[in-house]
Design a protein around this motif. Structure first.
Motif, PDB file in Angstrom:
ATOM      1  N   MET A  30       1.154  90.294  27.185  1.00 47.64           N
ATOM      2  CA  MET A  30       2.407  90.502  27.913  1.00 47.64           C
ATOM      3  C   MET A  30       2.847  91.961  27.804  1.00 47.64           C
ATOM      4  SD  MET A  30       4.790  89.536  29.870  1.00 47.64           S
ATOM      5  CE  MET A  30       5.751  88.054  30.029  1.00 47.64           C
ATOM      6  N   ILE A  42       2.448  89.725  34.449  1.00 46.40           N
ATOM      7  CA  ILE A  42       3.771  89.496  33.871  1.00 46.40           C
ATOM      8  C   ILE A  42       4.326  88.170  34.370  1.00 46.40           C
ATOM      9  CG2 ILE A  42       6.173  90.293  33.796  1.00 46.40           C
ATOM     10  CD1 ILE A  42       5.050  93.191  33.982  1.00 46.40           C
ATOM     11  N   SER A  46       5.190  84.635  32.231  1.00 43.17           N
ATOM     12  CA  SER A  46       6.620  84.326  32.136  1.00 43.17           C
ATOM     13  C   SER A  46       6.811  82.812  32.089  1.00 43.17           C
ATOM     14  CB  SER A  46       7.367  84.904  33.333  1.00 43.17           C
ATOM     15  OG  SER A  46       7.300  86.315  33.330  1.00 43.17           O
ATOM     16  N   TYR A  47       7.910  82.383  31.483  1.00 46.46           N
ATOM     17  CA  TYR A  47       8.204  80.954  31.356  1.00 46.46           C
ATOM     18  C   TYR A  47       8.239  80.328  32.754  1.00 46.46           C
ATOM     19  CZ  TYR A  47      10.247  76.638  29.605  1.00 46.46           C
ATOM     20  OH  TYR A  47      10.474  75.330  29.287  1.00 46.46           O
ATOM     21  N   VAL A  51      10.434  81.139  36.500  1.00 46.79           N
ATOM     22  CA  VAL A  51       9.797  81.655  37.716  1.00 46.79           C
ATOM     23  C   VAL A  51      10.020  80.682  38.871  1.00 46.79           C
ATOM     24  CG1 VAL A  51       7.591  82.313  38.773  1.00 46.79           C
ATOM     25  CG2 VAL A  51       8.085  82.964  36.398  1.00 46.79           C
ATOM     26  N   TRP A  59      10.674  86.573  42.158  1.00 42.11           N
ATOM     27  CA  TRP A  59      10.549  87.021  40.759  1.00 42.11           C
ATOM     28  C   TRP A  59       9.641  88.239  40.670  1.00 42.11           C
ATOM     29  CZ3 TRP A  59      13.691  86.403  37.094  1.00 42.11           C
ATOM     30  CH2 TRP A  59      13.331  86.714  35.790  1.00 42.11           C
ATOM     31  N   THR A 164       4.373  81.313  26.650  1.00 45.58           N
ATOM     32  CA  THR A 164       4.923  82.073  27.770  1.00 45.58           C
ATOM     33  C   THR A 164       6.194  82.752  27.283  1.00 45.58           C
ATOM     34  OG1 THR A 164       6.150  80.158  28.568  1.00 45.58           O
ATOM     35  CG2 THR A 164       3.952  80.537  29.523  1.00 45.58           C
ATOM     36  N   PHE A 166      10.072  85.036  27.759  1.00 46.24           N
ATOM     37  CA  PHE A 166      11.280  85.595  28.346  1.00 46.24           C
ATOM     38  C   PHE A 166      11.373  86.998  27.762  1.00 46.24           C
ATOM     39  CE2 PHE A 166      12.296  81.093  28.372  1.00 46.24           C
ATOM     40  CZ  PHE A 166      13.018  80.913  29.539  1.00 46.24           C
ATOM     41  N   ASN A 167      11.655  88.001  28.577  1.00 42.38           N
ATOM     42  CA  ASN A 167      11.867  89.363  28.088  1.00 42.38           C
ATOM     43  C   ASN A 167      13.355  89.666  28.232  1.00 42.38           C
ATOM     44  OD1 ASN A 167      12.075  92.087  27.614  1.00 42.38           O
ATOM     45  ND2 ASN A 167      10.276  92.636  28.806  1.00 42.38           N
ATOM     46  N   GLN A 173      16.480  87.480  32.908  1.00 42.68           N
ATOM     47  CA  GLN A 173      15.666  86.602  32.074  1.00 42.68           C
ATOM     48  C   GLN A 173      16.497  86.013  30.935  1.00 42.68           C
ATOM     49  OE1 GLN A 173      11.595  87.637  31.150  1.00 42.68           O
ATOM     50  NE2 GLN A 173      11.625  89.253  32.709  1.00 42.68           N
TER      51      GLN A 173
END
Length: 191
Positions: A30, A42, A46-47, A51, A59, A164, A166-167, A173
Motif C-alpha cells: 500500500m 491503491i 482499500s477497504y 470503495v 474513488w 485492506t 483506510f488511509n 477515508q
C-alpha cells in the motif's frame, strides 16, 4: 490429548504469524503504491465497502485528485519508511491493526506563491496534515511537510480475509471508517 492441544496451539500460532506477515507485506504494498502513485493498486488495497459505497471510478478519481489537481502536486518523499504496528485486535469477527509512520511529503504548487499566499497555505497544510512541521521552500515553490500517517488495516469476510486499508491522511477515508464501523469498535481501536 497433550499432542492434540500442542498441535492446535502450534496451528493457531502459525496462522497468526502468517496473518501478521501478510499484514506487513500488504502494508508495504500500500505504501509503495502511494509512493509510485499507482492509483489502481491503491483502490484494490482499500477497504472494499468504502470503495463500493463511494463508487470505484469516483474513488479512483478522488485519489488521483488527492495527488494531482489544478492547485498542487503531492509526493511522498521516502521510498520506504519504518511502520509501527499496534497489536492485531479481533472485534466482532474482524481483525484490525492501527499502523503509523513518520511520512515526509512535499506539495508542489502550480501557481507561484507570494509570501502572503505562502503563509495562508502554511496554515492550511498544518491543519490538513495535523502537524506544525511545514516548511515553505520558495525556490521550489513547494512545502515540505513532516507528519505522522495513520492507516487502519482491516481483515474480514468482505475482504476475503485479506488485509485492506483506510488511509486517515484522507479525511474522506476517515469519515468512511466512522460510517462503516460501530462507535464501540472505533473506541476500542482508539480512533
Amino acid at each position: 490429548m497433550k499432542q492434540l492441544l500442542l498441535l492446535l496451539l502450534i496451528s493457531g500460532y502459525s496462522t497468526y504469524s502468517q496473518s501478521v506477515a501478510a499484514l506487513k507485506t500488504d502494508t508495504q504494498k500500500m505504501y509503495e503504491a502511494n509512493f509510485l502513485m499507482d492509483f489502481e493498486t491503491i483502490v484494490s488495497l482499500s477497504y472494499p465497502k468504502m470503495v463500493e459505497n463511494y463508487g470505484r471510478e469516483a474513488w479512483l478519481e478522488q485519489i488521483e485528485k488527492h495527488y494531482e489537481n489544478d492547485e498542487f502536486r503531492l509526493r511522498l518523499q521516502l521510498e520506504t519508511v519504518p511502520f509501527q504496528y499496534s497489536e492485531v485486535k479481533k472485534i466482532e469477527g474482524k481483525s484490525f491493526c492501527v499502523i503509523t509512520c513518520r511520512n515526509p511529503i512535499r506539495y508542489f504548487f502550480e501557481t507561484k506563491l507570494t509570501s502572503e499566499t505562502a503563509t495562508i497555505k502554511t496554515i492550511w497544510l498544518q491543519e490538513v496534515n495535523k502537524t506544525k512541521e511545514v516548511t515553505f521552500e520558495p525556490k521550489r515553490n513547494s512545502f515540505n511537510v513532516r507528519k505522522t500517517t495513520t492507516m487502519l488495516a482491516v481483515c474480514d469476510e468482505t475482504t476475503n480475509n485479506k488485509w485492506t486499508f483506510f488511509n486517515f491522511d484522507d479525511e474522506k477515508q476517515y469519515q468512511a471508517f466512522r460510517t462503516l464501523f460501530e462507535e464501540s469498535t472505533q473506541k476500542e481501536l482508539g480512533l
